[in-house]
Scaffold this motif. Structure first.
Motif, PDB file in Angstrom:
ATOM      1  N   GLU A   1       0.840  -1.202   0.000  1.00 48.57           N
ATOM      2  CA  GLU A   1       0.000   0.000   0.000  1.00 48.57           C
ATOM      3  C   GLU A   1       0.870   1.246   0.000  1.00 48.57           C
ATOM      4  OE1 GLU A   1      -4.127  -1.693   2.023  1.00 48.57           O
ATOM      5  OE2 GLU A   1      -2.721  -0.538   3.257  1.00 48.57           O
ATOM      6  N   GLU A   2       1.986   1.205   0.723  1.00 48.03           N
ATOM      7  CA  GLU A   2       2.930   2.317   0.670  1.00 48.03           C
ATOM      8  C   GLU A   2       3.510   2.464  -0.731  1.00 48.03           C
ATOM      9  OE1 GLU A   2       4.315   4.673   3.313  1.00 48.03           O
ATOM     10  OE2 GLU A   2       2.192   4.169   3.464  1.00 48.03           O
ATOM     11  N   ASN A   3       3.809   1.344  -1.365  1.00 46.94           N
ATOM     12  CA  ASN A   3       4.320   1.381  -2.727  1.00 46.94           C
ATOM     13  C   ASN A   3       3.292   1.976  -3.678  1.00 46.94           C
ATOM     14  OD1 ASN A   3       6.209   0.496  -4.948  1.00 46.94           O
ATOM     15  ND2 ASN A   3       4.448  -0.758  -5.476  1.00 46.94           N
ATOM     16  N   ALA A   4       2.036   1.535  -3.553  1.00 47.72           N
ATOM     17  CA  ALA A   4       0.974   2.041  -4.428  1.00 47.72           C
ATOM     18  C   ALA A   4       0.758   3.533  -4.247  1.00 47.72           C
ATOM     19  CB  ALA A   4      -0.326   1.283  -4.154  1.00 47.72           C
ATOM     20  N   ALA A   5       1.051   4.036  -3.046  1.00 49.95           N
ATOM     21  CA  ALA A   5       0.896   5.464  -2.764  1.00 49.95           C
ATOM     22  C   ALA A   5       2.095   6.274  -3.219  1.00 49.95           C
ATOM     23  CB  ALA A   5       0.658   5.676  -1.266  1.00 49.95           C
ATOM     24  N   GLY A   6       3.110   5.604  -3.796  1.00 50.15           N
ATOM     25  CA  GLY A   6       4.286   6.310  -4.295  1.00 50.15           C
ATOM     26  C   GLY A   6       5.275   6.696  -3.214  1.00 50.15           C
ATOM     27  N   ASN A   7       5.254   5.983  -2.097  1.00 52.24           N
ATOM     28  CA  ASN A   7       6.142   6.310  -0.979  1.00 52.24           C
ATOM     29  C   ASN A   7       7.421   5.472  -1.017  1.00 52.24           C
ATOM     30  OD1 ASN A   7       4.318   8.237  -0.029  1.00 52.24           O
ATOM     31  ND2 ASN A   7       3.180   6.720   1.151  1.00 52.24           N
ATOM     32  N   ARG A   8       8.265   5.634  -0.009  1.00 52.51           N
ATOM     33  CA  ARG A   8       9.575   5.006   0.017  1.00 52.51           C
ATOM     34  C   ARG A   8       9.477   3.519   0.352  1.00 52.51           C
ATOM     35  NH1 ARG A   8      12.928   7.716  -2.010  1.00 52.51           N
ATOM     36  NH2 ARG A   8      12.969   9.438  -0.543  1.00 52.51           N
ATOM     37  N   ILE A   9      10.094   2.683  -0.471  1.00 52.56           N
ATOM     38  CA  ILE A   9      10.146   1.243  -0.235  1.00 52.56           C
ATOM     39  C   ILE A   9      11.500   0.723  -0.732  1.00 52.56           C
ATOM     40  CG2 ILE A   9       7.668   0.765  -0.242  1.00 52.56           C
ATOM     41  CD1 ILE A   9       9.706   0.144  -3.340  1.00 52.56           C
ATOM     42  N   VAL A  10      11.713  -0.576  -0.581  1.00 54.04           N
ATOM     43  CA  VAL A  10      12.915  -1.225  -1.100  1.00 54.04           C
ATOM     44  C   VAL A  10      12.515  -2.151  -2.241  1.00 54.04           C
ATOM     45  CG1 VAL A  10      14.807  -2.831  -0.594  1.00 54.04           C
ATOM     46  CG2 VAL A  10      14.136  -1.116   1.101  1.00 54.04           C
ATOM     47  N   THR A  11      13.188  -2.073  -3.371  1.00 53.77           N
ATOM     48  CA  THR A  11      12.953  -3.028  -4.451  1.00 53.77           C
ATOM     49  C   THR A  11      13.414  -4.393  -3.962  1.00 53.77           C
ATOM     50  OG1 THR A  11      15.136  -2.615  -5.410  1.00 53.77           O
ATOM     51  CG2 THR A  11      13.323  -1.280  -6.216  1.00 53.77           C
ATOM     52  N   ALA A  12      12.491  -5.366  -3.950  1.00 51.36           N
ATOM     53  CA  ALA A  12      12.823  -6.640  -3.317  1.00 51.36           C
ATOM     54  C   ALA A  12      12.209  -7.834  -4.071  1.00 51.36           C
ATOM     55  CB  ALA A  12      12.344  -6.611  -1.854  1.00 51.36           C
ATOM     56  N   PRO A  13      12.626  -8.196  -5.255  1.00 51.19           N
ATOM     57  CA  PRO A  13      13.637  -7.486  -6.042  1.00 51.19           C
ATOM     58  C   PRO A  13      13.052  -6.366  -6.893  1.00 51.19           C
ATOM     59  CG  PRO A  13      13.000  -9.473  -7.201  1.00 51.19           C
ATOM     60  CD  PRO A  13      12.208  -9.459  -5.908  1.00 51.19           C
ATOM     61  N   THR A  14      11.709  -6.228  -6.879  1.00 51.70           N
ATOM     62  CA  THR A  14      11.052  -5.161  -7.630  1.00 51.70           C
ATOM     63  C   THR A  14      10.073  -4.446  -6.721  1.00 51.70           C
ATOM     64  OG1 THR A  14       9.182  -6.535  -8.375  1.00 51.70           O
ATOM     65  CG2 THR A  14      11.192  -6.582  -9.724  1.00 51.70           C
ATOM     66  N   ASN A  15       9.516  -3.343  -7.200  1.00 53.83           N
ATOM     67  CA  ASN A  15       8.523  -2.624  -6.400  1.00 53.83           C
ATOM     68  C   ASN A  15       7.198  -3.374  -6.330  1.00 53.83           C
ATOM     69  OD1 ASN A  15      10.558  -0.671  -6.646  1.00 53.83           O
ATOM     70  ND2 ASN A  15       9.090   1.000  -6.570  1.00 53.83           N
ATOM     71  N   GLY A  16       6.787  -3.955  -7.448  1.00 48.16           N
ATOM     72  CA  GLY A  16       5.522  -4.684  -7.458  1.00 48.16           C
ATOM     73  C   GLY A  16       5.515  -5.864  -6.514  1.00 48.16           C
ATOM     74  N   ALA A  17       6.703  -6.367  -6.175  1.00 42.28           N
ATOM     75  CA  ALA A  17       6.840  -7.493  -5.245  1.00 42.28           C
ATOM     76  C   ALA A  17       7.505  -7.058  -3.950  1.00 42.28           C
ATOM     77  CB  ALA A  17       7.658  -8.607  -5.903  1.00 42.28           C
ATOM     78  N   ALA A  18       7.419  -5.780  -3.623  1.00 43.34           N
ATOM     79  CA  ALA A  18       8.198  -5.220  -2.510  1.00 43.34           C
ATOM     80  C   ALA A  18       7.744  -5.686  -1.143  1.00 43.34           C
ATOM     81  CB  ALA A  18       8.148  -3.689  -2.565  1.00 43.34           C
ATOM     82  N   GLY A  19       6.546  -6.247  -0.997  1.00 42.09           N
ATOM     83  CA  GLY A  19       6.030  -6.584   0.323  1.00 42.09           C
ATOM     84  C   GLY A  19       6.358  -7.976   0.818  1.00 42.09           C
ATOM     85  N   THR A  20       6.663  -8.891  -0.087  1.00 43.01           N
ATOM     86  CA  THR A  20       6.812 -10.300   0.294  1.00 43.01           C
ATOM     87  C   THR A  20       8.011 -10.542   1.193  1.00 43.01           C
ATOM     88  OG1 THR A  20       5.735 -11.005  -1.763  1.00 43.01           O
ATOM     89  CG2 THR A  20       7.076 -12.630  -0.603  1.00 43.01           C
ATOM     90  N   ILE A  21       9.190 -10.137   0.776  1.00 45.66           N
ATOM     91  CA  ILE A  21      10.409 -10.384   1.558  1.00 45.66           C
ATOM     92  C   ILE A  21      10.395  -9.636   2.896  1.00 45.66           C
ATOM     93  CG2 ILE A  21      12.909  -9.966   1.567  1.00 45.66           C
ATOM     94  CD1 ILE A  21      12.905 -10.795  -1.399  1.00 45.66           C
ATOM     95  N   PRO A  22      10.044  -8.330   2.938  1.00 41.60           N
ATOM     96  CA  PRO A  22       9.972  -7.654   4.244  1.00 41.60           C
ATOM     97  C   PRO A  22       8.978  -8.310   5.193  1.00 41.60           C
ATOM     98  CG  PRO A  22       9.973  -6.042   2.479  1.00 41.60           C
ATOM     99  CD  PRO A  22       9.818  -7.382   1.826  1.00 41.60           C
ATOM    100  N   SER A  23       7.855  -8.795   4.672  1.00 45.59           N
ATOM    101  CA  SER A  23       6.844  -9.424   5.519  1.00 45.59           C
ATOM    102  C   SER A  23       7.389 -10.672   6.199  1.00 45.59           C
ATOM    103  CB  SER A  23       5.620  -9.786   4.664  1.00 45.59           C
ATOM    104  OG  SER A  23       4.721 -10.598   5.385  1.00 45.59           O
ATOM    105  N   VAL A  24       8.037 -11.534   5.419  1.00 40.55           N
ATOM    106  CA  VAL A  24       8.573 -12.783   5.978  1.00 40.55           C
ATOM    107  C   VAL A  24       9.690 -12.488   6.971  1.00 40.55           C
ATOM    108  CG1 VAL A  24       9.745 -14.939   5.410  1.00 40.55           C
ATOM    109  CG2 VAL A  24       7.904 -14.100   3.933  1.00 40.55           C
TER     110      VAL A  24
END
Length: 576
Positions: free
Chosen positions: A395-418
């Protein structure tokens, strides 16, 4: 002198003879990269290893897309840097930017146009102040002018000079863009084409490599020529423990009696000091954790873009705080997992260690930093935690906010979540676990980047969320004390059951189905790890076989299912 162009070569959906452009850095791309080649063939003379830096795979950026936002912003910044290097900024009177293929078809929803404008003004994804982007873009549209590199104002009307070529594709890659600079007499003074190949990586003729394309071209240093030359030499020849595929990676681990994380750590010592490795890894994790916190604590009700999607992470997280933690003590606020970055007091110790030549002796440092671990068990139900953490990041990514490419933005939530779930409920040594988790996942990401792709525009969402699921499964298995064989098995399971995953974002926005897809991928990653940990490591399908299958599946997939919003949910879910 720079030659002037009478006209640009025509974009096409068929391969054409590549035309040479301007000398120096301003040239048209002449040789497709490994990820850009439809046949994915490799010259035996140039069959290099898969090793790229962990910090090229994981980079701090801005949403909503690594290929459609981060990459284009970098490409525009590179072009402006080249203009500055060749003393051409003062000669430029206006610019024209053309977007092709997927960049054009889903560019509006992904904020590609805004990202390019910021890159032209000299911003980079890791440093741009996200809260100012929309107001600055509005100013550019209102005044019909833009500041090159933030200093040289020129006339620029986005309605006329920022072109979405919806029905044209450059032959090298679906994510193509062309920038042209003109003087006051409308003569072209410079031009270049760039290709955003996923994960924020950008390729053109001057920066292409057959293995780990453009590993250095995420950098923004002014001495870019020296950086390019240095990184080419490093990545081709100077790697402590090279590997091309998973089979070779396992063989290296067995030969050196090292874990996957230790192998990656020793390779990183060729490029960074121990202090730098530690600082960069902890900074990546802290940014991930911050994106989770910002997502679950957000007061915004809905996401931007026109789909009217409601933010769900804050409400879900409040339910967790009200009692779903079970035996874990409840709290009224966010459970911070930030880790302290290295201080100057540690610099002398790390620098002394770095003084050891990065040969076989360096493995003792890897063993010290990332010692072998005992098997762990976990009892808490993972579903609720994994889901809310992944949703928060995306949701932060969709809002255009700061995230980590993991390995991409569209998939940015999976690795941080685990990783967040592991640190919060299982970890006994958070700093060591963060380092081992991220280094292990990076190794798996390298294999996908070399053997297939991490670009949804090239192979569908299996190349983004599928790869992230595979990486997270491997990382979780490693920190749970799994063997090298079990880590490889978990990574294989994580991708095997994402094969054929399409990329069909509704309205071109990284929201539906992307946000929920990350949550499910996080749960699937832990499940894959559990299956691998409960086996002896023996399995019928190998990770290398799955990566090759993924590549073939992506090549066979219809373009309407590869981030074009021309098929799937994108055409069956009404926008209004």
């Amino acid at each position: 002198m720079f030659r002037l162009f009478k006209r640009l070569p025509q974009a096409t959906t068929q391969p054409v003879a590549h035309q040479r452009g301007l000398i120096g850095c301003f040239r048209f791309y002449s040789k497709p990269s490994l990820e850009a080649q439809p046949e994915n063939t490799v010259d035996p003379e140039e069959d290099h290893h898969a090793v790229v830096s962990t910090f090229d795979l994981f980079s701090i950026g801005v949403g909503p897309s690594s290929s459609h936002t981060v990459g284009p912003m970098r490409a525009a910044k590179f072009f402006i840097n080249d203009l500055k290097e060749h003393n051409l900024l003062d000669k430029v009177d206006t610019l024209r930017v053309d977007m092709f293929g997927s960049l054009a078809l889903t560019g509006k929803g992904h904020g590609t146009d805004n990202a390019i404008l910021m890159g032209i003004e000299g911003e980079t994804p890791d440093r741009v102040e996200t809260s100012t982007i929309l107001s600055r873009v509005e100013d550019i549209h209102t005044n019909k002018s833009i500041k090159l590199n933030g200093t040289h104002r020129i006339q620029f009307d986005p309605e006329r000079h920022l072109i979405f070529n919806y029905f044209k594709t450059l032959p090298q890659h679906p994510n193509g863009m062309r920038l042209c600079a003109y003087d006051k007499d409308a003569n072209m003074v410079a031009t270049n084409e760039y290709f955003s190949i996923g994960g924020g990586f950008v390729v053109n003729d001057a920066t292409q490599l057959d293995h780990g394309e453009n590993v250095y071209y995420k950098q923004m240093e002014d001495d870019s020529k020296e950086v390019v030359a240095e990184r080419k030499d490093q990545d081709v020849a100077v790697v402590a423990l090279p590997f091309k595929n998973a089979e070779e990676l396992i063989a290296v681990c067995k030969r050196e009696n090292m874990s996957i994380a230790q192998v990656v750590y020793e390779n990183e010592l060729k490029w960074h000091t121990p202090l730098e490795i530690r600082e960069k890894l902890l900074r990546i994790w802290n940014t991930m954790d911050e994106s989770i916190r910002n997502g679950v604590m957000s007061t915004e009700e809905r996401l931007p873009g026109g789909l009217n999607v409601r933010r769900r992470a804050p409400g879900l997280y409040q339910k967790l705080l009200k009692g779903l933690y079970g035996p874990v003590a409840t709290t009224s606020g966010y459970r911070d997992s930030q880790l302290a970055l290295p201080t100057s007091e540690l610099a002398s110790i790390s620098n002394d260690a770095a003084a050891v030549p990065p040969t076989r002796e360096a493995s003792s440092l890897a063993n010290t930093v990332l010692p072998k671990r005992q098997r762990k068990k976990y009892m808490l139900p993972a579903l609720d935690y994994l889901s809310v953490y992944a949703i928060a990041v995306n949701e932060e990514n969709a809002a255009g906010n700061r995230i980590v490419t993991a390995p991409t933005n569209g998939a940015a939530g999976t690795i941080p979540s685990v990783l967040k779930y592991y640190i919060e409920f299982i970890s006994e040594s958070p700093e060591q676990d963060v380092m081992e988790f991220l280094l292990t996942t990076a190794a798996i990401g390298m294999l996908y980047k070399r053997g297939a792709s991490i670009s949804a525009a090239a192979v569908g969402c299996q190349g983004e969320v599928g790869v992230a699921c595979s990486m997270a499964a491997a990382g979780f298995t490693a920190v749970m004390g799994g063997t090298v064989e079990q880590v490889e098995n978990a990574a294989e399971i994580g991708m095997e059951h994402n094969l054929g995953l399409t990329c069909d974002p509704v309205h071109g926005l990284v929201q539906v189905p992307c946000i929920e897809r990350n949550a499910l991928a996080a749960v699937k990653a832990v499940t894959a790890a559990q299956l691998a940990l409960n086996s002896n490591g023996e399995h019928r399908v190998t990770l290398d076989q799955v990566i090759e299958t993924m590549r073939q599946t992506g090549m066979d997939m219809s373009s309407k299912y590869k981030e074009t919003s021309q098929g799937g949910l994108a055409v069956n879910v009404p926008v209004c």
